[in-house]
Write a protein that holds these residues in place. Structure first.
Motif, PDB file in Angstrom:
ATOM      1  N   LYS A 132      35.923  68.168  66.904  1.00  0.00           N
ATOM      2  CA  LYS A 132      36.496  68.793  65.706  1.00  0.00           C
ATOM      3  C   LYS A 132      36.424  67.829  64.512  1.00  0.00           C
ATOM      4  O   LYS A 132      36.228  68.241  63.373  1.00  0.00           O
ATOM      5  N   SER A 133      36.554  66.531  64.782  1.00  0.00           N
ATOM      6  CA  SER A 133      36.634  65.548  63.693  1.00  0.00           C
ATOM      7  C   SER A 133      35.272  65.202  63.106  1.00  0.00           C
ATOM      8  O   SER A 133      35.173  64.876  61.916  1.00  0.00           O
ATOM      9  N   LEU A 134      34.245  65.235  63.950  1.00  0.00           N
ATOM     10  CA  LEU A 134      32.952  64.700  63.517  1.00  0.00           C
ATOM     11  C   LEU A 134      32.419  65.347  62.219  1.00  0.00           C
ATOM     12  O   LEU A 134      32.072  64.625  61.270  1.00  0.00           O
ATOM     13  N   PRO A 135      32.363  66.688  62.118  1.00  0.00           N
ATOM     14  CA  PRO A 135      31.854  67.274  60.866  1.00  0.00           C
ATOM     15  C   PRO A 135      32.683  66.851  59.648  1.00  0.00           C
ATOM     16  O   PRO A 135      32.140  66.592  58.573  1.00  0.00           O
ATOM     17  N   ALA A 136      34.000  66.752  59.838  1.00  0.00           N
ATOM     18  CA  ALA A 136      34.868  66.352  58.714  1.00  0.00           C
ATOM     19  C   ALA A 136      34.585  64.900  58.322  1.00  0.00           C
ATOM     20  O   ALA A 136      34.531  64.555  57.136  1.00  0.00           O
ATOM     21  N   LEU A 137      34.371  64.048  59.322  1.00  0.00           N
ATOM     22  CA  LEU A 137      34.094  62.636  59.023  1.00  0.00           C
ATOM     23  C   LEU A 137      32.763  62.494  58.288  1.00  0.00           C
ATOM     24  O   LEU A 137      32.625  61.656  57.382  1.00  0.00           O
ATOM     25  N   LEU A 138      31.794  63.320  58.676  1.00  0.00           N
ATOM     26  CA  LEU A 138      30.493  63.257  57.979  1.00  0.00           C
ATOM     27  C   LEU A 138      30.676  63.662  56.515  1.00  0.00           C
ATOM     28  O   LEU A 138      30.079  63.079  55.608  1.00  0.00           O
ATOM     29  N   LYS A 139      31.532  64.643  56.289  1.00  0.00           N
ATOM     30  CA  LYS A 139      31.807  65.088  54.921  1.00  0.00           C
ATOM     31  C   LYS A 139      32.548  63.986  54.141  1.00  0.00           C
ATOM     32  O   LYS A 139      32.253  63.719  52.982  1.00  0.00           O
ATOM     33  N   GLU A 140      33.494  63.368  54.810  1.00  0.00           N
ATOM     34  CA  GLU A 140      34.234  62.286  54.136  1.00  0.00           C
ATOM     35  C   GLU A 140      33.280  61.145  53.783  1.00  0.00           C
ATOM     36  O   GLU A 140      33.369  60.534  52.709  1.00  0.00           O
ATOM     37  N   TYR A 141      32.351  60.875  54.699  1.00  0.00           N
ATOM     38  CA  TYR A 141      31.387  59.797  54.444  1.00  0.00           C
ATOM     39  C   TYR A 141      30.558  60.116  53.193  1.00  0.00           C
ATOM     40  O   TYR A 141      30.283  59.232  52.384  1.00  0.00           O
ATOM     41  N   GLN A 142      30.200  61.397  53.023  1.00  0.00           N
ATOM     42  CA  GLN A 142      29.462  61.815  51.819  1.00  0.00           C
ATOM     43  C   GLN A 142      30.264  61.513  50.562  1.00  0.00           C
ATOM     44  O   GLN A 142      29.733  61.078  49.555  1.00  0.00           O
ATOM     45  N   PHE A 143      31.572  61.799  50.612  1.00  0.00           N
ATOM     46  CA  PHE A 143      32.440  61.530  49.455  1.00  0.00           C
ATOM     47  C   PHE A 143      32.358  60.058  49.062  1.00  0.00           C
ATOM     48  O   PHE A 143      32.155  59.713  47.905  1.00  0.00           O
ATOM     49  N   TRP A 144      32.465  59.182  50.055  1.00  0.00           N
ATOM     50  CA  TRP A 144      32.453  57.748  49.751  1.00  0.00           C
ATOM     51  C   TRP A 144      31.050  57.241  49.400  1.00  0.00           C
ATOM     52  O   TRP A 144      30.907  56.154  48.838  1.00  0.00           O
ATOM     53  N   SER A 145      30.009  58.048  49.743  1.00  0.00           N
ATOM     54  CA  SER A 145      28.644  57.630  49.410  1.00  0.00           C
ATOM     55  C   SER A 145      28.196  58.188  48.065  1.00  0.00           C
ATOM     56  O   SER A 145      27.035  58.036  47.692  1.00  0.00           O
ATOM     57  N   SER A 146      29.087  58.855  47.357  1.00  0.00           N
ATOM     58  CA  SER A 146      28.684  59.477  46.089  1.00  0.00           C
ATOM     59  C   SER A 146      28.362  58.399  45.051  1.00  0.00           C
ATOM     60  O   SER A 146      28.771  57.240  45.198  1.00  0.00           O
ATOM     61  N   GLY A 147      27.636  58.810  43.995  1.00  0.00           N
ATOM     62  CA  GLY A 147      27.182  57.880  42.965  1.00  0.00           C
ATOM     63  C   GLY A 147      28.264  56.978  42.404  1.00  0.00           C
ATOM     64  O   GLY A 147      28.078  55.761  42.296  1.00  0.00           O
ATOM     65  N   ILE A 148      29.412  57.546  42.057  1.00  0.00           N
ATOM     66  CA  ILE A 148      30.442  56.713  41.416  1.00  0.00           C
ATOM     67  C   ILE A 148      31.035  55.665  42.352  1.00  0.00           C
ATOM     68  O   ILE A 148      31.571  54.663  41.901  1.00  0.00           O
ATOM     69  N   HIS A 149      30.957  55.907  43.647  1.00  0.00           N
ATOM     70  CA  HIS A 149      31.569  54.962  44.590  1.00  0.00           C
ATOM     71  C   HIS A 149      30.627  53.851  45.048  1.00  0.00           C
ATOM     72  O   HIS A 149      31.016  53.003  45.851  1.00  0.00           O
ATOM     73  N   LYS A 150      29.357  53.913  44.578  1.00  0.00           N
ATOM     74  CA  LYS A 150      28.357  52.983  45.136  1.00  0.00           C
ATOM     75  C   LYS A 150      27.807  52.035  44.082  1.00  0.00           C
ATOM     76  O   LYS A 150      27.576  52.441  42.946  1.00  0.00           O
ATOM     77  N   VAL A 151      27.536  50.811  44.478  1.00  0.00           N
ATOM     78  CA  VAL A 151      26.867  49.863  43.577  1.00  0.00           C
ATOM     79  C   VAL A 151      25.853  49.078  44.411  1.00  0.00           C
ATOM     80  O   VAL A 151      26.136  48.723  45.559  1.00  0.00           O
ATOM     81  N   THR A 152      24.674  48.824  43.822  1.00  0.00           N
ATOM     82  CA  THR A 152      23.670  48.037  44.553  1.00  0.00           C
ATOM     83  C   THR A 152      23.615  46.633  43.973  1.00  0.00           C
ATOM     84  O   THR A 152      23.599  46.457  42.759  1.00  0.00           O
ATOM     85  N   ILE A 153      23.599  45.663  44.846  1.00  0.00           N
ATOM     86  CA  ILE A 153      23.562  44.255  44.427  1.00  0.00           C
ATOM     87  C   ILE A 153      22.271  43.623  44.955  1.00  0.00           C
ATOM     88  O   ILE A 153      21.961  43.751  46.140  1.00  0.00           O
ATOM     89  N   HIS A 154      21.540  42.948  44.064  1.00  0.00           N
ATOM     90  CA  HIS A 154      20.377  42.171  44.498  1.00  0.00           C
ATOM     91  C   HIS A 154      20.867  40.771  44.824  1.00  0.00           C
ATOM     92  O   HIS A 154      21.459  40.111  43.971  1.00  0.00           O
ATOM     93  N   ASP A 155      20.625  40.307  46.036  1.00  0.00           N
ATOM     94  CA  ASP A 155      21.129  38.974  46.393  1.00  0.00           C
ATOM     95  C   ASP A 155      20.129  37.877  46.010  1.00  0.00           C
ATOM     96  O   ASP A 155      19.077  38.159  45.424  1.00  0.00           O
ATOM     97  N   VAL A 156      20.448  36.618  46.353  1.00  0.00           N
ATOM     98  CA  VAL A 156      19.611  35.486  45.943  1.00  0.00           C
ATOM     99  C   VAL A 156      18.216  35.535  46.559  1.00  0.00           C
ATOM    100  O   VAL A 156      17.285  34.912  46.069  1.00  0.00           O
ATOM    101  N   HIS A 157      18.065  36.275  47.647  1.00  0.00           N
ATOM    102  CA  HIS A 157      16.736  36.396  48.263  1.00  0.00           C
ATOM    103  C   HIS A 157      16.034  37.663  47.813  1.00  0.00           C
ATOM    104  O   HIS A 157      15.095  38.128  48.461  1.00  0.00           O
ATOM    105  N   SER A 158      16.541  38.280  46.739  1.00  0.00           N
ATOM    106  CA  SER A 158      16.002  39.540  46.196  1.00  0.00           C
ATOM    107  C   SER A 158      16.095  40.712  47.167  1.00  0.00           C
ATOM    108  O   SER A 158      15.356  41.683  47.045  1.00  0.00           O
ATOM    109  N   SER A 159      16.986  40.624  48.140  1.00  0.00           N
ATOM    110  CA  SER A 159      17.237  41.810  48.979  1.00  0.00           C
ATOM    111  C   SER A 159      18.308  42.651  48.299  1.00  0.00           C
ATOM    112  O   SER A 159      19.215  42.106  47.657  1.00  0.00           O
ATOM    113  N   SER A 160      18.204  43.979  48.442  1.00  0.00           N
ATOM    114  CA  SER A 160      19.208  44.871  47.820  1.00  0.00           C
ATOM    115  C   SER A 160      20.241  45.289  48.854  1.00  0.00           C
ATOM    116  O   SER A 160      19.892  45.597  49.991  1.00  0.00           O
TER     117      SER A 160
END
Ligand SMILES: OC[C@H]1O[C@H](O[C@H]2O[C@H](CO)[C@@H](O)[C@H](O)[C@H]2O)[C@H](O)[C@@H](O)[C@@H]1O
Length: 567
Positions: free
Chosen positions: A242-270
């Protein structure tokens, strides 16, 4: 009301997306403002007014409110306002009615078998009995006429944190569940999870709390951990399915554009990591009068909106408020939570990825399991690269450059926040970190020299700012996660430190309980039996997560007959 669609990215100015509000909330904020000018600031709790439900149609109530005689500063006489509130509103909290928990028994079979001391056992049974005080269900009235209530309907009975928190709060529920499991109240624990799943189905994420004014943000995402704990005790596969579909949906919420930032590290990995970001740019309705006052010296509208978003985003972090989020710890208006990549949030999302992979595998969905395992490995690398500071053995929050809408930034060592917070040790709570002995060793040294461990528990930070998520306050969730991380690490030294911290915490909780007759929301880790203070509301009692952590600690460590409970 669904907001997930609007979260693709933050707009080019500081405003960003905003969740629509309902007329009842806006009206109650006006009542709150009048109440402040009428009753004055001392002992004033703004949340009380947005928790009221009108007895009649909103238009009739508004009409009567607008006709109240007012003086030049907008205040109404105390008598008139009290009379209006009594005539037109039900009491705050009347829409949550008492519900006897179905699985409560005064002394459950197999309750805390390692507690041998009679005195401690008697107290633990009293704490266990507090579940009855906190148990509620949403009244039928709310289901019949939801537009009359800021309280949101939920399918199952709930456990409230206590006092002014008359509704379910998201992350509090994790420690409430840990306590319920120690109390063998599995049905009640599962009901809490069902309610949170319901919120995801309705709103696309778990709300900060089950109130109409909390739809604009979430709280530290611990639903997968709740399901994991219940599953490990009960083996309930239905709950997992019962929880799995809801958790996948919650994960989408936290993966949305406003919640995400990409950082390039010293080895140029993102590396992509997450941040708190409320979908809101106005005063928080439950603290509207306070937020307006805090913003009163900010002149431009967009700067005010920006500050209001920071306030709400800080509430989303659960750490409302703390110098952790302030660019200048002496100036509250420099709150910049959306410009921080927080260690604990990313640890919680890593845990969510691992849990989803585990649940997917259990249900035979190997593709999902595989992709979440990969996501967890990427996040683990990201956390090592962006947060980990080998020299001091801590993971440090990462400050983003000012433009919070920039989605890609380059890592700079000076952007690691060097200040010590309890959250710097939370990755130790996650299996992938504590299973590496070299990390455990460094974190153990880092913790021992951090200065956080007080005589009666772990302080939230080292700064005494007057904010509630700073020194000298200690909060049950952070005692628990750090202690559990140390125990699971497999290091003997870490394990005995963990027990020592748990003993200090239990003693101060006990002493405060004996002095005041109640459990508290937070404690002062520098004095035995003292509850915490600071912040924007008076210290609260009851209290869900503190009860949960005491019971969980007593279950884990027990209490020998010959060990004193006194500080
Ligand atoms: O009303 C002010 C704020 O109150 C809540 O925050 C505090 O209590 C919560 C319930 O125990 C807890 O989850 C949070 O960590 C505390 O700081 C509420 O969650 C906030 O959103 C609200 O603005």
């Amino acid at each position: 009301m669904k907001i997930a669609e609007s979260l693709s990215s933050c707009s080019s100015n500081s405003a960003g997306p905003v969740t629509p509000t309902i007329p009842l909330v806006s009206f109650l904020e006006r009542v709150q403002e009048t109440a402040l000018s009428t009753f004055g600031g001392s002992q004033f709790d703004p949340k009380l007014y947005v928790d009221l439900s009108p007895k009649f149609e909103l238009s009739k109530t508004q009409d009567a409110f607008d006709k109240l005689p007012r003086s030049a500063n907008g205040s109404v006489s105390v008598k008139e306002l009290n009379g209006f509130i009594e005539e037109y509103f039900e009491g705050a909290g009347d829409d949550m009615v008492y519900a006897e928990p179905v699985d409560f028994v005064p002394e459950p079979e197999g309750f805390l078998p390692k507690v041998k001391s009679k005195e401690v056992r008697a107290w633990a049974l009293e704490v266990h009995a507090l579940w009855k005080n906190l148990s509620r269900k949403v009244s039928d009235e709310v289901v019949k006429r939801p537009e009359f209530h800021t309280l949101l309907p939920l399918p199952k009975p709930v456990m409230i944190p206590g006092s002014r928190f008359r509704e379910v709060n998201y992350w509090d529920s994790y420690w409430i569940i840990r306590g319920l499991l120690a109390s063998k109240m599995y049905e009640t624990a599962k009901g809490i999870v069902t309610n949170l799943i319901h919120l995801i189905e309705e709103y696309g994420h778990v709300l900060n709390g089950a109130r109409a004014y909390y739809t604009n943000r979430s709280q530290p995402p611990l639903l997968s951990s709740m399901v994991h704990e219940i599953y490990s005790r009960t083996g309930d596969m239905q709950l997992v399915k019962k929880s799995l579909p809801a958790l996948l949906k919650e994960y989408q919420f936290w993966s949305s554009g406003i919640h995400k930032v990409t950082i390039h590290d010293v080895h140029s990995s993102s590396h992509t990591l997450n941040r708190y970001y409320a979908v809101w740019n106005k005063p928080r309705p439950e603290s509207s009068t306070i937020d307006k006052e805090s913003a009163s010296n900010i002149t431009s509208i967009s700067a005010k909106q920006h500050f209001y978003r920071e306030l709400a985003s800080t509430a989303e972090s659960g750490w409302d408020f703390s110098t952790r989020w302030m660019r200048n710890p002496l100036d509250f208006t420099t709150l910049a939570t959306t410009s921080v990549l927080p260690v604990d949030l990313n640890a919680f999302i890593l845990k969510m990825e691992l849990d989803i992979a585990f649940f997917a595998k259990l249900t035979g969905d190997y593709n999902t399991a595989e992709s979440f395992l990969k996501a967890s490995q990427a996040r683990q690398k990201a956390m090592k690269s962006v947060f980990w500071n080998e020299k001091i053995g801590q993971w440090l929050d990462y400050w983003l450059n000012d433009n919070t809408c920039e989605e890609t930034q380059t890592w700079e060592a000076y952007n690691q926040n060097q200040n010590v917070f309890a959250s710097n040790f939370i990755p130790l709570w996650i299996e992938t970190f504590y299973s590496d002995p070299s990390v455990v060793e460094k974190v153990l040294r880092g913790f021992q020299s951090s200065g956080l461990l007080g005589a009666f528990g772990i302080a939230t930070s080292l700064k005494n700012s007057g904010q509630q998520w700073d020194f000298p306050n200690g909060w049950a969730p952070f005692q628990h996660m750090i202690v559990e991380g140390l125990v699971r690490s497999g290091s003997k030294e870490a394990s005995s430190l963990a027990e020592d911290i748990a003993v200090r915490w239990i003693r101060t909780n006990y002493d405060a309980y004996k002095k005041t007759g109640t459990m508290h929301e937070k404690y002062d880790v520098s004095k035995c039996g003292e509850f915490g203070g600071g912040g924007e509301y008076v210290p609260q009692t009851g209290f869900g997560w503190s009860n949960g952590v005491v019971l969980a600690f007593l279950e884990e460590f027990g209490w020998p007959q010959d060990r004193t409970i006194h500080c």
